[in-house]
Design an enzyme around this catalytic site. Structure first.
Site, PDB file in Angstrom:
ATOM      1  N   ARG A  52      19.557   5.515 -10.364  1.00 43.42           N
ATOM      2  CA  ARG A  52      18.327   6.301 -10.467  1.00 43.42           C
ATOM      3  C   ARG A  52      18.603   7.770 -10.212  1.00 43.42           C
ATOM      4  NH1 ARG A  52      14.287   8.210  -6.515  1.00 43.42           N
ATOM      5  NH2 ARG A  52      15.670   7.459  -4.875  1.00 43.42           N
TER       6      ARG A  52
ATOM      7  N   LEU B  28       9.331   8.493  -7.266  1.00 36.21           N
ATOM      8  CA  LEU B  28       7.917   8.824  -7.031  1.00 36.21           C
ATOM      9  C   LEU B  28       7.187   8.889  -8.370  1.00 36.21           C
ATOM     10  CD1 LEU B  28       7.849  11.508  -4.150  1.00 36.21           C
ATOM     11  CD2 LEU B  28       7.600   9.031  -4.005  1.00 36.21           C
TER      12      LEU B  28
ATOM     13  N   GLY C 116       1.446   0.733  -5.167  1.00 33.71           N
ATOM     14  CA  GLY C 116       0.310  -0.169  -4.970  1.00 33.71           C
ATOM     15  C   GLY C 116      -0.998   0.610  -4.919  1.00 33.71           C
TER      16      GLY C 116
ATOM     17  N   HIS D 103      20.136   3.369  -0.118  1.00 35.17           N
ATOM     18  CA  HIS D 103      18.899   4.131  -0.222  1.00 35.17           C
ATOM     19  C   HIS D 103      17.865   3.477  -1.128  1.00 35.17           C
ATOM     20  CE1 HIS D 103      16.523   7.768  -0.173  1.00 35.17           C
ATOM     21  NE2 HIS D 103      16.636   7.954  -1.467  1.00 35.17           N
TER      22      HIS D 103
ATOM     23  N   LEU E 191      17.787  10.046   6.195  1.00 38.94           N
ATOM     24  CA  LEU E 191      18.060  10.789   4.963  1.00 38.94           C
ATOM     25  C   LEU E 191      17.967  12.306   5.141  1.00 38.94           C
ATOM     26  CD1 LEU E 191      18.409  10.382   1.792  1.00 38.94           C
ATOM     27  CD2 LEU E 191      16.049  11.098   1.696  1.00 38.94           C
TER      28      LEU E 191
ATOM     29  N   HIS F 106      22.759   6.912  -1.232  1.00 33.50           N
ATOM     30  CA  HIS F 106      22.415   8.337  -1.237  1.00 33.50           C
ATOM     31  C   HIS F 106      23.552   9.084  -0.558  1.00 33.50           C
ATOM     32  CE1 HIS F 106      20.431  12.124  -0.608  1.00 33.50           C
ATOM     33  NE2 HIS F 106      19.378  11.705  -1.288  1.00 33.50           N
TER      34      HIS F 106
ATOM     35  N   GLU G 209      18.248  15.402  -1.134  1.00 32.46           N
ATOM     36  CA  GLU G 209      19.042  16.106  -2.133  1.00 32.46           C
ATOM     37  C   GLU G 209      18.443  17.498  -2.401  1.00 32.46           C
ATOM     38  OE1 GLU G 209      19.984  13.301  -5.210  1.00 32.46           O
ATOM     39  OE2 GLU G 209      19.724  14.854  -6.714  1.00 32.46           O
TER      40      GLU G 209
ATOM     41  N   GLN H 191      21.607   1.999  -4.945  1.00 34.53           N
ATOM     42  CA  GLN H 191      22.011   3.400  -4.857  1.00 34.53           C
ATOM     43  C   GLN H 191      22.387   3.788  -3.430  1.00 34.53           C
ATOM     44  OE1 GLN H 191      19.098   6.920  -5.444  1.00 34.53           O
ATOM     45  NE2 GLN H 191      20.461   6.876  -7.208  1.00 34.53           N
TER      46      GLN H 191
ATOM     47  N   PHE I 239      17.241  19.158  -9.071  1.00 32.97           N
ATOM     48  CA  PHE I 239      17.688  17.933  -8.402  1.00 32.97           C
ATOM     49  C   PHE I 239      18.838  17.329  -9.196  1.00 32.97           C
ATOM     50  CE2 PHE I 239      16.146  14.974  -5.105  1.00 32.97           C
ATOM     51  CZ  PHE I 239      15.432  15.864  -4.328  1.00 32.97           C
TER      52      PHE I 239
ATOM     53  N   ARG J 183      23.775  10.818  -8.179  1.00 32.64           N
ATOM     54  CA  ARG J 183      24.070  10.339  -6.811  1.00 32.64           C
ATOM     55  C   ARG J 183      25.278   9.416  -6.728  1.00 32.64           C
ATOM     56  NH1 ARG J 183      17.869   9.411  -4.676  1.00 32.64           N
ATOM     57  NH2 ARG J 183      17.475  11.633  -4.462  1.00 32.64           N
TER      58      ARG J 183
ATOM     59  N   ALA K  58       0.834  -1.210   0.000  1.00 32.84           N
ATOM     60  CA  ALA K  58       0.000   0.000   0.000  1.00 32.84           C
ATOM     61  C   ALA K  58       0.862   1.250   0.000  1.00 32.84           C
ATOM     62  CB  ALA K  58      -0.931  -0.012   1.218  1.00 32.84           C
TER      63      ALA K  58
HETATM   64  C1  LIG Z   1      14.056   8.532   3.097  1.00 35.11           C
HETATM   65  C2  LIG Z   1      13.689   8.402   1.651  1.00 35.11           C
HETATM   66  C3  LIG Z   1      13.405   9.531   0.899  1.00 35.11           C
HETATM   67  C4  LIG Z   1      13.070   9.422  -0.436  1.00 35.11           C
HETATM   68  N1  LIG Z   1      12.770  10.550  -1.167  1.00 35.11           N
HETATM   69  C5  LIG Z   1      12.382  10.422  -2.465  1.00 35.11           C
HETATM   70  C6  LIG Z   1      12.012  11.572  -3.223  1.00 35.11           C
HETATM   71  O1  LIG Z   1      12.010  12.705  -2.739  1.00 35.11           O
HETATM   72  N2  LIG Z   1      11.640  11.396  -4.513  1.00 35.11           N
HETATM   73  C7  LIG Z   1      11.613  10.157  -5.107  1.00 35.11           C
HETATM   74  O2  LIG Z   1      11.271  10.069  -6.279  1.00 35.11           O
HETATM   75  N3  LIG Z   1      11.937   9.051  -4.386  1.00 35.11           N
HETATM   76  C8  LIG Z   1      12.315   9.154  -3.090  1.00 35.11           C
HETATM   77  N4  LIG Z   1      12.638   8.027  -2.382  1.00 35.11           N
HETATM   78  C9  LIG Z   1      12.397   6.701  -2.980  1.00 35.11           C
HETATM   79  C10 LIG Z   1      10.903   6.387  -2.931  1.00 35.11           C
HETATM   80  O3  LIG Z   1      10.322   6.992  -1.814  1.00 35.11           O
HETATM   81  C11 LIG Z   1      10.627   4.900  -2.870  1.00 35.11           C
HETATM   82  O4  LIG Z   1      11.330   4.257  -3.902  1.00 35.11           O
HETATM   83  C12 LIG Z   1       9.146   4.619  -3.056  1.00 35.11           C
HETATM   84  O5  LIG Z   1       8.388   5.389  -2.158  1.00 35.11           O
HETATM   85  C13 LIG Z   1       8.788   3.160  -2.911  1.00 35.11           C
HETATM   86  O6  LIG Z   1       7.401   3.053  -3.087  1.00 35.11           O
HETATM   87  P1  LIG Z   1       6.691   1.636  -3.259  1.00 35.11           P
HETATM   88  O7  LIG Z   1       5.256   1.881  -3.560  1.00 35.11           O
HETATM   89  O8  LIG Z   1       7.457   0.826  -4.229  1.00 35.11           O
HETATM   90  O9  LIG Z   1       6.875   0.937  -1.856  1.00 35.11           O
HETATM   91  P2  LIG Z   1       6.649   1.400  -0.335  1.00 35.11           P
HETATM   92  O10 LIG Z   1       6.140   2.771  -0.205  1.00 35.11           O
HETATM   93  O11 LIG Z   1       7.882   1.032   0.381  1.00 35.11           O
HETATM   94  O12 LIG Z   1       5.486   0.453   0.117  1.00 35.11           O
HETATM   95  C14 LIG Z   1       5.644  -0.941   0.230  1.00 35.11           C
HETATM   96  C15 LIG Z   1       4.337  -1.510   0.710  1.00 35.11           C
HETATM   97  O13 LIG Z   1       4.411  -2.920   0.657  1.00 35.11           O
HETATM   98  C16 LIG Z   1       3.914  -3.463   1.849  1.00 35.11           C
HETATM   99  N5  LIG Z   1       4.506  -4.775   2.012  1.00 35.11           N
HETATM  100  C17 LIG Z   1       5.813  -5.122   1.941  1.00 35.11           C
HETATM  101  N6  LIG Z   1       5.941  -6.441   2.107  1.00 35.11           N
HETATM  102  C18 LIG Z   1       4.699  -6.932   2.283  1.00 35.11           C
HETATM  103  C19 LIG Z   1       4.171  -8.212   2.526  1.00 35.11           C
HETATM  104  N7  LIG Z   1       4.937  -9.305   2.609  1.00 35.11           N
HETATM  105  N8  LIG Z   1       2.833  -8.357   2.684  1.00 35.11           N
HETATM  106  C20 LIG Z   1       2.021  -7.288   2.623  1.00 35.11           C
HETATM  107  N9  LIG Z   1       2.471  -6.043   2.398  1.00 35.11           N
HETATM  108  C21 LIG Z   1       3.788  -5.880   2.229  1.00 35.11           C
HETATM  109  C22 LIG Z   1       4.270  -2.454   2.912  1.00 35.11           C
HETATM  110  O14 LIG Z   1       3.462  -2.613   4.044  1.00 35.11           O
HETATM  111  C23 LIG Z   1       3.974  -1.162   2.153  1.00 35.11           C
HETATM  112  O15 LIG Z   1       2.598  -0.905   2.206  1.00 35.11           O
HETATM  113  C24 LIG Z   1      13.004   8.138  -1.046  1.00 35.11           C
HETATM  114  C25 LIG Z   1      13.293   7.002  -0.289  1.00 35.11           C
HETATM  115  C26 LIG Z   1      13.651   7.129   1.040  1.00 35.11           C
HETATM  116  C27 LIG Z   1      14.009   5.910   1.799  1.00 35.11           C
END
Ligand SMILES: Cc1cc2nc3c(=O)[nH]c(=O)nc-3n(C[C@H](O)[C@H](O)[C@H](O)COP(=O)(O)OP(=O)(O)OC[C@H]3O[C@@H](n4cnc5c(N)ncnc54)[C@H](O)[C@@H]3O)c2cc1C
Length: 589
Positions: free
Chosen positions: A399, A405, A18, A354, A253, A243, A256, A241, A118, A287, A14
């Protein structure tokens, strides 16, 4: 018998990806279940700070061609150019959509969305002039985005299963199609089968395989483990990556966006050293380039502090107004974790793990693609992957900030669209579940429940994370990598002998952590085996023995299989959808 619930579509995860996919499905009135280990708005997307890339051109000229060029170059030419074109062309559409859903972006005087520069995002195909491309909600962009998507999903009747952990994929033995997942309800400790016509994995990153990371405790590579156990390959896992600016000693974090607003890095001599490594982009180089420069400064004795083990990020010259308006969260983090108020003091920083560029192989419509017969990219029926757990591959070997995002919402939307299309052609009733559905999960759980003695999960986990940090870091050395592969193999054997003292069912976090460890082990093994095999330096992989990129032999994607710990390779898509190929060049900033 494990009880079964039926849905049209299951989305595991989520986070931003997702929830964007689920929204597309729920708006079409399908029965959609979203499983998450945590409450949706606590998913790791909430931590994203700096922004989301889109060439809106609100503060200067910009267009998707320039964005595409920067992304291909940033990927060190390993990114698939058809997918990159697709993402950059849809960027404006998906960001405007978020705005219309109510996402509270910062605003310019004109009322348009605020944008900041950025790393690696330039004007006019890599000119020294930076593009203002990152759309931001202060330094809490992911927070704003995740809440917006959650509210829209609630409005569209998406069914959330909160604190449910998906454990294994269920495949139809006839043709390998994915027909559901097994999952553990953490509150009760009970297992359930979620049967569906389509399954989307959106489980996020796996930075917890390293000792120092910006990633949350829940980022344990569960989707990767599920895919690997189900016989699917993992793509380009060697590329992680680092950071440049994690708080020294804490890993948290510092976006950037700080350097986008005008902050810069200093070594112990007070020198702005990035001028030497990237004369044009300086602190806003890509990066991988900045992380290597910082590591070199520290290695060569120009690090700061008592142990000369970090460099400094200076931003006091921006003044308290800019810091409080654009970077309030950073100020809070620096005060809490580094005891430094950036209005006066520089922040001590080090490169920190990161983001994973690799993942489950998928195309730009979210369909999982695997080698089969004569094809290296046959579509696996019923299965989709999106977000950080997927490898589309738009980020290639490195990346650019704010492109993740964007990847979440572009491919979240496109995978939802593709799932709708595919389900429209499927027969109305679900396929039958295989006779042994859920058995693999049940036997993994039974082993853990019946073990009377064995390895402590925390011990194995700590050894795994330490080994990955020491053997597979910013700079990679051949003998370290070879020794690292042996270490991870030994750790994997220990992980198969774990034991938990507490066998109770209700909210047993020890059991959850033991299951997560199995996923971390698959992820770490894929990473170090793939890294050891790739004899070149490209993007985030910097090998001391092969310091140059080798397009002749290594312009290809890695595929790692759990079975036999074996590797395969497939070509990079060099042909974009409508424009000319962006030919590989030496990458300088
Ligand atoms: C500190 C930080 C700052 C960042 N800033 C930026 C930014 O400014 N701009 C940018 O583009 N990117 C940024 N990134 C990268 C970006 O935020 C992430 O790559 C992205 O948010 C990942 O989104 P996602 O939907 O793939 O997963 P997530 O948001 O990590 O969500 C994963 C989901 O999967 C669920 N899940 C996992 N395993 C299971 C399981 N076995 N069963 C059920 N549910 C499960 C979790 O509960 C969660 O709901 C940043 C990353 C970090 C760490």
């Amino acid at each position: 018998m494990i009880p079964v619930r039926k849905f049209d579509a299951i989305v595991v995860g989520a986070g931003g990806s997702g929830m964007r996919a689920a929204l597309e499905l729920a708006r079409a009135n399908l029965k959609v279940a979203v499983l998450s280990k945590v409450f949706p708005t606590r998913s790791h997307t909430v931590a994203a700070q700096g922004g989301i890339a889109a060439p809106l051109a609100n503060s200067g000229e910009d267009n998707w061609h320039w964005h595409m060029y920067d992304t291909v170059k940033g990927s060190d030419y390993l990114g698939d150019q058809d997918a990159i074109e697709y993402m950059c062309r849809r960027a404006v559409e998906v960001v405007v959509e978020l705005e219309h859903m109510g996402m509270p972006f910062d605003r310019l005087e004109s009322g348009r969305i605020y944008q900041r520069p950025f790393g690696g995002h330039t004007q006019n195909y890599g000119s020294p002039k930076m593009a203002m491309r990152s759309c931001a909600a202060a330094d809490r962009t992911g927070h704003a985005m995740l809440h917006t998507l959650y509210q829209q999903n609630v409005r569209s009747n998406t069914q959330f299963f909160i604190e449910w952990m998906a454990l294994d994929l269920i495949r139809d033995p006839q043709d390998g199609a994915v027909v559901g997942v097994t999952a553990l309800e953490m509150e009760t400790g009970e297992l359930m089968i979620f049967q569906a016509k389509t399954v989307l994995l959106a489980t996020g990153g796996a930075g917890r395989i390293f000792w120092a990371t910006t990633n949350a405790f829940i980022n344990t590579g569960d989707g990767l483990g599920m895919a690997a156990r189900a016989g699917l390959p993992l793509e380009d896992m060697e590329f992680w990556q680092f950071h440049p600016t994690g708080v020294a000693g804490a890993g948290v974090l510092i976006t950037e966006g700080v350097r986008g607003e005008g902050g810069y890095l200093l070594n112990k001599n007070g020198e702005r050293f990035m001028e030497r490594y990237a004369p044009n982009a300086k602190d806003l180089a890509s990066r991988d380039v900045v992380s290597r420069a910082m590591t070199t400064e520290i290695k060569e004795g120009r690090g700061c502090g008592e142990h000369a083990d970090h460099v400094l990020l200076k931003l006091d010259h921006l003044g308290p107004e800019v810091i409080n308006l654009r970077l309030p969260g950073i100020r809070e983090i620096a005060i809490k974790f580094a005891n430094a108020d950036p209005v006066r003091d520089p922040i001590p920083v080090v490169p920190t793990v990161h983001y994973q560029m690799g993942g489950i192989p998928a195309n730009y419509m979210g369909q999982v693609v695997i080698p089969e017969g004569n094809s290296k990219e046959a579509i696996l029926p019923g299965m989709y992957a999106v977000g950080e757990c997927a490898c589309v591959s738009v980020h290639g070997a490195n990346r650019l900030g704010t492109n993740s995002l964007l990847d979440l919402v572009v491919f979240g939307k496109s995978s939802g669209e593709q799932m709708l299309k595919d389900m429209a052609t499927m027969p109305r009733p679900h396929r039958n579940l295989p006779k042994d559905a859920g058995e693999a999960t049940r036997s993994r759980m039974a082993r853990l429940d019946n073990a009377k003695s064995g390895e402590r999960v925390a011990d194995v986990l700590n050894d795994l994370r330490r080994a990955m940090q020491a053997h597979c870091g910013v700079f990679r050395f051949p003998e370290d990598l070879i020794a690292g592969v042996s270490k991870i193999k030994a750790i994997a054997e220990r992980a198969a002998r774990t034991f938990i003292q507490d066998k109770s069912k209700v909210f047993n976090t020890a059991r959850v952590e033991a299951m997560e460890l199995e996923n971390l082990v698959e992820t770490a093994m894929a990473t170090i085996v793939s890294a050891e095999a790739r004899k070149e330096s490209r993007g985030a992989q910097a090998r001391a023995d092969h310091p140059d990129r080798d397009d002749k032999n290594w312009m290809k994607h890695t595929l790692w299989y759990k079975e036999g710990n074996r590797l395969d390779y497939k070509p990079v898509h060099l042909k974009p959808l409508t424009v000319e190929t962006m030919e590989p060049k030496v990458r300088t900033y």
